[in-house]
Write a protein that holds these residues in place. Structure first.
Motif, PDB file in Angstrom:
ATOM      1  N   SER A   9       0.828  -1.208   0.000  1.00 22.47           N
ATOM      2  CA  SER A   9       0.000   0.000   0.000  1.00 22.47           C
ATOM      3  C   SER A   9       0.864   1.261   0.000  1.00 22.47           C
ATOM      4  CB  SER A   9      -0.954   0.008   1.195  1.00 22.47           C
ATOM      5  OG  SER A   9      -0.274   0.341   2.393  1.00 22.47           O
ATOM      6  N   LEU A  10       2.131   1.114   0.384  1.00 19.44           N
ATOM      7  CA  LEU A  10       3.102   2.211   0.331  1.00 19.44           C
ATOM      8  C   LEU A  10       3.888   2.181  -0.988  1.00 19.44           C
ATOM      9  CD1 LEU A  10       4.404   1.925   3.998  1.00 19.44           C
ATOM     10  CD2 LEU A  10       2.947   3.735   3.069  1.00 19.44           C
ATOM     11  N   HIS A  11       3.442   1.343  -1.913  1.00 25.24           N
ATOM     12  CA  HIS A  11       4.021   1.206  -3.255  1.00 25.24           C
ATOM     13  C   HIS A  11       5.403   0.554  -3.265  1.00 25.24           C
ATOM     14  CE1 HIS A  11       0.594   3.366  -4.775  1.00 25.24           C
ATOM     15  NE2 HIS A  11       0.795   4.284  -3.848  1.00 25.24           N
ATOM     16  N   PHE A  12       5.654  -0.300  -2.281  1.00 30.57           N
ATOM     17  CA  PHE A  12       6.844  -1.140  -2.323  1.00 30.57           C
ATOM     18  C   PHE A  12       6.498  -2.403  -3.093  1.00 30.57           C
ATOM     19  CE2 PHE A  12       7.864   1.293   1.535  1.00 30.57           C
ATOM     20  CZ  PHE A  12       9.188   1.606   1.291  1.00 30.57           C
ATOM     21  N   LYS A  13       7.453  -2.937  -3.818  1.00 34.16           N
ATOM     22  CA  LYS A  13       7.335  -4.258  -4.424  1.00 34.16           C
ATOM     23  C   LYS A  13       7.938  -5.237  -3.424  1.00 34.16           C
ATOM     24  CE  LYS A  13       5.559  -3.023  -8.314  1.00 34.16           C
ATOM     25  NZ  LYS A  13       4.175  -3.361  -8.618  1.00 34.16           N
ATOM     26  N   VAL A  14       7.254  -6.342  -3.184  1.00 37.78           N
ATOM     27  CA  VAL A  14       7.642  -7.248  -2.102  1.00 37.78           C
ATOM     28  C   VAL A  14       7.981  -8.628  -2.641  1.00 37.78           C
ATOM     29  CG1 VAL A  14       6.886  -8.356   0.039  1.00 37.78           C
ATOM     30  CG2 VAL A  14       6.174  -5.999  -0.464  1.00 37.78           C
ATOM     31  N   PHE A  15       9.193  -9.075  -2.311  1.00 40.40           N
ATOM     32  CA  PHE A  15       9.613 -10.459  -2.501  1.00 40.40           C
ATOM     33  C   PHE A  15       9.575 -11.101  -1.125  1.00 40.40           C
ATOM     34  CE2 PHE A  15      12.756 -13.821  -2.346  1.00 40.40           C
ATOM     35  CZ  PHE A  15      12.481 -14.537  -3.496  1.00 40.40           C
ATOM     36  N   ALA A  16       8.945 -12.262  -1.021  1.00 41.31           N
ATOM     37  CA  ALA A  16       8.837 -12.942   0.275  1.00 41.31           C
ATOM     38  C   ALA A  16       9.281 -14.387   0.143  1.00 41.31           C
ATOM     39  CB  ALA A  16       7.403 -12.875   0.785  1.00 41.31           C
ATOM     40  N   ALA A  17       9.884 -14.889   1.199  1.00 46.75           N
ATOM     41  CA  ALA A  17      10.289 -16.291   1.259  1.00 46.75           C
ATOM     42  C   ALA A  17       9.844 -16.865   2.590  1.00 46.75           C
ATOM     43  CB  ALA A  17      11.803 -16.423   1.103  1.00 46.75           C
ATOM     44  N   GLY A  18       9.464 -18.121   2.575  1.00 44.79           N
ATOM     45  CA  GLY A  18       9.039 -18.782   3.803  1.00 44.79           C
ATOM     46  C   GLY A  18       9.183 -20.285   3.669  1.00 44.79           C
ATOM     47  N   ASP A  19       9.022 -20.966   4.798  1.00 45.00           N
ATOM     48  CA  ASP A  19       9.300 -22.397   4.791  1.00 45.00           C
ATOM     49  C   ASP A  19       8.143 -23.290   5.222  1.00 45.00           C
ATOM     50  OD1 ASP A  19       9.193 -21.886   7.500  1.00 45.00           O
ATOM     51  OD2 ASP A  19      11.125 -22.780   7.972  1.00 45.00           O
ATOM     52  N   SER A  20       6.974 -22.715   5.493  1.00 41.95           N
ATOM     53  CA  SER A  20       5.909 -23.574   5.993  1.00 41.95           C
ATOM     54  C   SER A  20       4.530 -23.034   5.647  1.00 41.95           C
ATOM     55  CB  SER A  20       6.044 -23.770   7.504  1.00 41.95           C
ATOM     56  OG  SER A  20       5.872 -22.544   8.164  1.00 41.95           O
ATOM     57  N   TYR A  21       3.545 -23.809   6.024  1.00 37.78           N
ATOM     58  CA  TYR A  21       2.165 -23.472   5.699  1.00 37.78           C
ATOM     59  C   TYR A  21       1.772 -22.101   6.247  1.00 37.78           C
ATOM     60  CZ  TYR A  21      -2.737 -24.057   4.700  1.00 37.78           C
ATOM     61  OH  TYR A  21      -3.990 -23.876   4.201  1.00 37.78           O
TER      62      TYR A  21
END
Length: 145
Positions: A85-97
């Motif tokens: 909503s602040l106009h950042f592009k987001v890359f996310a990584a995670g390891d579980s449900y």
């Protein structure tokens, strides 16, 4: 709490984790979104040179945990959406449900060493098994910006 923190402080980071984080921070802003508690994470966060951490808090009285305070339900997804909503592009990584809401909300999400039982439920998310693979996914994301 201090006894728990001492035990957590005796743990080592995963091999390559600090180097990966340093490399990533040299290329982008990094925020760690976690379902843990700040008081538990602090000893490990110090070993990572204090990256930004959004997580929950314990309520402690006289070194005893008496309760906890969750930031909000599904806080990882909400954090991603707030950044967007602040106009950042987001890359996310995670390891579980419990990371899937965040991964699906991100502009690009990827699993990192997720169990097959989780990764197969979300074939739209790439699964990486090394820091090098994860960094490649991040670089591919950057090329699309």
């Amino acid at each position: 709490l201090s006894m728990i923190q001492k035990v957590i402080g005796s743990l080592s980071l995963l091999d390559g984790a600090k180097s990966f984080l340093d490399t990533l921070r040299d290329q982008a802003q990094v925020i760690i979104l976690s379902d843990t508690f700040q008081e538990f994470a602090y000893p490990l966060i110090k070993k990572m040179d204090m990256p930004t951490l959004f997580c929950h808090n314990l309520i402690v009285e006289n070194d005893h945990i008496v309760s906890y305070r969750l930031r909000q339900k599904d806080q990882k997804r909400h954090a991603v959406e707030a950044l967007q909503s602040l106009h950042f592009k987001v890359f996310a990584a995670g390891d579980s449900y419990n990371d899937t809401g965040m991964l699906l909300a991100a502009d690009k999400g990827a699993f990192f060493c997720a169990p097959d039982s989780v990764a197969t439920q979300f074939p739209e998310l790439p699964t990486t098994y090394s820091y090098e693979e994860l960094l490649n996914e991040f670089h591919n994301f950057q090329e699309t910006l």
